[in-house]
Design an enzyme around this catalytic site. Sequence first.
Site, short mmCIF file in Angstrom:
data_model
loop_
_atom_site.label_atom_id
_atom_site.label_comp_id
_atom_site.label_asym_id
_atom_site.label_seq_id
_atom_site.Cartn_x
_atom_site.Cartn_y
_atom_site.Cartn_z
N CYS A 130 0.82 -1.47 0.04
CA CYS A 130 -0.09 0.06 -0.07
C CYS A 130 0.88 1.28 -0.02
O CYS A 130 1.40 1.42 -1.29
CB CYS A 130 -0.95 0.00 1.11
SG CYS A 130 -2.31 1.31 0.83
N HIS A 161 -3.36 -5.68 1.31
CA HIS A 161 -2.66 -6.08 2.27
C HIS A 161 -2.57 -7.57 2.69
O HIS A 161 -3.46 -7.79 3.48
CB HIS A 161 -3.45 -5.22 3.48
CG HIS A 161 -3.36 -3.63 3.20
ND1 HIS A 161 -2.18 -3.03 3.97
CD2 HIS A 161 -4.01 -2.73 2.75
CE1 HIS A 161 -2.52 -1.80 3.84
NE2 HIS A 161 -3.34 -1.58 2.87
N GLU A 190 -0.71 -8.67 4.84
CA GLU A 190 -0.57 -8.66 6.24
C GLU A 190 -1.82 -8.68 7.11
O GLU A 190 -1.77 -9.11 8.16
CB GLU A 190 0.53 -7.68 6.82
CG GLU A 190 -0.06 -6.29 6.95
CD GLU A 190 -0.35 -5.35 5.96
OE1 GLU A 190 -0.39 -6.10 4.71
OE2 GLU A 190 -0.65 -4.29 5.95
#
Lengths: 235, 81
Positions: A85, A194, A196
């Site tokens: 991002c 994302h 994560e």
Amino acid sequence: MRIGVVTFPGSLDDTDAARAVRYAGAEPVRLWHADRDLRRVDAVILPGGFSYGDYLRCGAIARFSPVMAELIPAARAGLPVLGICNGFQILCEAHLLPGALTRNAGLRFITRDVRLTVGNATTPWTGGYHAGQQLLVPLKSGEGAYAADQATLDELEAAGRVVVRYAGEAPNGAARGIAGICSDDGNVVGLMPHPEHAIDPLTGPSADGLGFFTSVVRAFAGAAAATEAEAGALR
Amino acid sequence: MATVIVDVMLKPEIHDPQGEAVLGASHRLGFGNVTAVRQGKRFELEIDGPADGAALAAVEELARELLANPVIEEFSLHPAD
């Protein structure tokens, strides 16, 4: 394996990135934007957020931070770097990756889970996936539309450097549905969604994103074993 | 001391959803004769000394390196009146 996670003023997802590193079995090492020091890490993650308030352009100020003065030459020399991002925006501003991220076509900030298709499963960050694999991970960005000139887009596609693509129509107007790309030699990867946030079904839509982090751990172990074997052969 | 103006605009081929939103709002306000809007940025730089060739060349370098992203933006600069 030690994986650095950089915190800039305005970073938001550094804690989740460090958590993903731990889930993958590596040691997260917190790196501070103002330090000219990579603390001997074996890879680096630039996390999501709004570094320096997104002033000027997303990632434009972060690019000139002291830690980036160390990171840019290290990345060019082959250090695995993952930009997520805002981290992707910083990598583009730093010219470690081509192109730029522009405002979403619909102007709205998009927060939703998106399906991605893996296009390149040979980078250190995606080696654990297979080409064509579908991943479900969150997207949350206002300036996530990837843009580059036609020649650059053609080159990225021809060289297999589109790492992940939005399955179906890109929600943000990204050129050719590009969600993530890699550098020439693959060690630098940037993507808008994302991974994560998708490492455990308890806290995300899936565990599909964990592969980015386990891939780099495996790549590092493989490289270490190869170096050891080489040293053994020389002895 | 002199002032140099740097105008930064998205390249024509880059989609400008902000400009489109301003266009839509203009029409809703009754300014129906506005047919297109592109939104950009203006920087006013105060510099030591006169805005001579060397100073403008330095500002141009700064614009290319920092103020604009040449991948998606173009810029023009001129000394303030």
